[in-house]
Design an enzyme around this catalytic site. Sequence first.
Site, PDB file in Angstrom:
ATOM      1  N   GLU A   1       0.774  -1.273   0.060  1.00  0.00           N
ATOM      2  CA  GLU A   1      -0.041   0.016  -0.214  1.00  0.00           C
ATOM      3  C   GLU A   1       0.938   1.194  -0.080  1.00  0.00           C
ATOM      4  OE1 GLU A   1      -2.061  -1.357   3.725  1.00  0.00           O
ATOM      5  OE2 GLU A   1      -1.178   0.600   4.526  1.00  0.00           O
TER       6      GLU A   1
ATOM      7  N   CYS B   1       3.628   8.374   1.222  1.00  0.00           N
ATOM      8  CA  CYS B   1       4.210   7.430   2.066  1.00  0.00           C
ATOM      9  C   CYS B   1       4.306   6.067   1.254  1.00  0.00           C
ATOM     10  CB  CYS B   1       3.275   7.160   2.940  1.00  0.00           C
ATOM     11  SG  CYS B   1       3.879   6.038   4.294  1.00  0.00           S
TER      12      CYS B   1
ATOM     13  N   CYS C   1       6.772  -7.050   7.291  1.00  0.00           N
ATOM     14  CA  CYS C   1       8.053  -6.768   8.031  1.00  0.00           C
ATOM     15  C   CYS C   1       8.537  -7.584   9.221  1.00  0.00           C
ATOM     16  CB  CYS C   1       7.624  -5.265   8.747  1.00  0.00           C
ATOM     17  SG  CYS C   1       8.995  -4.459   9.565  1.00  0.00           S
TER      18      CYS C   1
ATOM     19  N   CYS D   1       7.047  -4.907  15.276  1.00  0.00           N
ATOM     20  CA  CYS D   1       6.753  -3.986  16.757  1.00  0.00           C
ATOM     21  C   CYS D   1       5.364  -4.493  17.159  1.00  0.00           C
ATOM     22  CB  CYS D   1       6.681  -2.695  16.470  1.00  0.00           C
ATOM     23  SG  CYS D   1       8.282  -2.274  15.671  1.00  0.00           S
TER      24      CYS D   1
ATOM     25  N   CYS E   1       1.889  -2.467  15.509  1.00  0.00           N
ATOM     26  CA  CYS E   1       1.907  -1.999  14.205  1.00  0.00           C
ATOM     27  C   CYS E   1       1.170  -3.056  13.356  1.00  0.00           C
ATOM     28  CB  CYS E   1       3.358  -2.077  13.665  1.00  0.00           C
ATOM     29  SG  CYS E   1       3.450  -1.584  11.852  1.00  0.00           S
TER      30      CYS E   1
ATOM     31  N   CYS F   1      -0.717   2.867   8.962  1.00  0.00           N
ATOM     32  CA  CYS F   1       0.368   1.944   8.363  1.00  0.00           C
ATOM     33  C   CYS F   1      -0.011   0.706   8.139  1.00  0.00           C
ATOM     34  CB  CYS F   1       1.522   2.047   9.212  1.00  0.00           C
ATOM     35  SG  CYS F   1       3.228   1.522   8.583  1.00  0.00           S
TER      36      CYS F   1
HETATM   37  N1  SAH Z   1       9.658   0.616   9.786  1.00  0.00           N
HETATM   38  C1  SAH Z   1       9.961   1.827   9.872  1.00  0.00           C
HETATM   39  C2  SAH Z   1       8.987   2.789   8.811  1.00  0.00           C
HETATM   40  C3  SAH Z   1       7.570   2.261   8.559  1.00  0.00           C
HETATM   41  S1  SAH Z   1       6.555   2.621  10.093  1.00  0.00           S
HETATM   42  C4  SAH Z   1       9.794   2.319  11.334  1.00  0.00           C
HETATM   43  O1  SAH Z   1       9.115   1.473  12.016  1.00  0.00           O
HETATM   44  O2  SAH Z   1      10.280   3.768  11.562  1.00  0.00           O
HETATM   45  C5  SAH Z   1       6.312   4.259   9.959  1.00  0.00           C
HETATM   46  C6  SAH Z   1       5.944   4.664  11.363  1.00  0.00           C
HETATM   47  O3  SAH Z   1       4.542   4.547  11.709  1.00  0.00           O
HETATM   48  C7  SAH Z   1       6.661   4.342  12.462  1.00  0.00           C
HETATM   49  O4  SAH Z   1       7.176   5.410  13.417  1.00  0.00           O
HETATM   50  C8  SAH Z   1       5.983   3.558  13.143  1.00  0.00           C
HETATM   51  O5  SAH Z   1       6.204   3.253  14.472  1.00  0.00           O
HETATM   52  C9  SAH Z   1       4.441   4.132  13.143  1.00  0.00           C
HETATM   53  N2  SAH Z   1       3.278   3.232  13.225  1.00  0.00           N
HETATM   54  C10 SAH Z   1       3.342   2.147  13.094  1.00  0.00           C
HETATM   55  N3  SAH Z   1       1.966   1.505  13.389  1.00  0.00           N
HETATM   56  C11 SAH Z   1       1.310   2.666  13.746  1.00  0.00           C
HETATM   57  C12 SAH Z   1       0.034   2.731  14.449  1.00  0.00           C
HETATM   58  N4  SAH Z   1      -0.974   1.904  14.530  1.00  0.00           N
HETATM   59  N5  SAH Z   1      -0.379   4.018  14.658  1.00  0.00           N
HETATM   60  C13 SAH Z   1       0.563   5.223  14.728  1.00  0.00           C
HETATM   61  N6  SAH Z   1       1.767   4.889  14.146  1.00  0.00           N
HETATM   62  C14 SAH Z   1       2.180   3.560  13.662  1.00  0.00           C
HETATM   63 FE1  SF4 Z   2       7.886  -2.998  10.847  1.00  0.00          FE
HETATM   64 FE2  SF4 Z   2       5.749  -1.479  11.631  1.00  0.00          FE
HETATM   65 FE3  SF4 Z   2       7.869  -1.811  13.193  1.00  0.00          FE
HETATM   66 FE4  SF4 Z   2       8.251  -0.243  11.224  1.00  0.00          FE
HETATM   67  S1  SF4 Z   2       6.634   0.048  12.965  1.00  0.00           S
HETATM   68  S2  SF4 Z   2       9.513  -1.532  11.956  1.00  0.00           S
HETATM   69  S3  SF4 Z   2       6.940  -1.247   9.782  1.00  0.00           S
HETATM   70  S4  SF4 Z   2       6.747  -3.470  12.408  1.00  0.00           S
END
Ligand code: SAH
Ligand code: SF4
Length: 374
Positions: A91, A104, A111, A115, A118, A340
């Site tokens: 996406e 974006c 991934c 985390c 996420c 995301c």
């Molecule tokens: N993997 C990279 C980039 C993609 S995620 C990273 O983690 O930085 C981009 C941003 O979106 C990151 O700061 C991540 O922590 C945040 N993010 C992920 N899930 C989210 C959610 N459910 N609500 C708000 N921000 C979120």
């Molecule tokens: Fe991967 Fe989501 Fe963690 Fe970014 S925030 S590193 S996309 S699992």
Amino acid sequence: MKPSIYGLSRKALTNWVLENGEKKFRATQIWEWLYRSRVQSFEEMTNLSKSLIAKLNGAFVVNPLQQRIVQESKDGTVKYLFELPDGMLIETVLMRQHYGMSVCVTTQVGCDIGCTFCASGLIPKQRDLTSGEIVAQIMLVQKYFDERDKSERVSHIVVMGIGEPLDNYDNVMNFLRIVNDDKGLAIGARHITVSTSGLAPKIKEFAREGVQVNLAVSLHAPNNEIRSRMMRINRKFPIEQLFEAIEDYIAVTNRRVTFEYIMLNEVNDAVEQAQELADLTKKIRKLSYVNLIPYNPVSEHDQYSRSTPERVVAFYDRLKKNGVNCVVRQEHGTDIDAACGQLRSNTLKNDRAKARARIAAAKAKAGIEDGKKV
Ligand code: SAH
Ligand code: SF4
């Protein structure tokens, strides 16, 4: 499967042209057709010979993505679900900002960083995207403008879609150079931000690339105890190691680093934690910035919820009192699956069911009840 020509830098395209017995200026022509006229097929490159068009068709495709879903939000945010040549889904999001049009992009299918808040991390990485597949996301959003309002142009890029960009390092670096090329899309490096979960050695490598791209670090917690619970990458590269890499990045580039900090109710949003964050970033105060991000709830991660406005204000005030540069990030597309990885994971219902089962098993193993804060 033929690769996308979008994955070639101007230099690589020139080499390909020369290797195929053509004159160097053909590369300039092809480049202009791709990025200035933005044609979708080699046949439309009307000043090329038939034999060169045949060679191009034999070696490359132009656009490797198929548009599957487009969702438009009331605030103008547009979310695209694209299908890759092997059927996988990714996406891309377009956000209309006061300073321009920001896209974006996704860098990996799924991934592996996983985390715990996420949606992208719910589904493990299936593969890295090629540079061409990342550039193509920008080209398709630009096409969306070209078909509606020719004066609009993608002016900013955030590498914050699905995936960890520094875990697909070479393809992402090549992508950055292609979109930044002043004879192509010419998107200024200062208008591009790469976000990382904190791969410390790669941050050091990135510092030495000589690109003026902005770096954002997903910090999300002021100490190892909380951060390791939210982001298992912190067990590999704890805060001390991460900050050592960030300080190195600043020393080498003299560029400012942005910290992303998702506000999770009663997890990382207490005033004491704001103080810890202020202390942690004190050494790099002038060259750092904190973005407080409202959490987009993900149903599988029901241990987390959005901080209350009162807690956000108190947290923000404490940071400000300490002289921290910070903002509360504006939200986009809340009426669509804009978090995301959400559109994709909502579409992939089966994978999502598997993820749910995995999380339930992990929670059971750790003795955590559903819905309980961890
Ligand atoms: N993997 C990279 C980039 C993609 S995620 C990273 O983690 O930085 C981009 C941003 O979106 C990151 O700061 C991540 O922590 C945040 N993010 C992920 N899930 C989210 C959610 N459910 N609500 C708000 N921000 C979120
Ligand atoms: Fe991967 Fe989501 Fe963690 Fe970014 S925030 S590193 S996309 S699992």
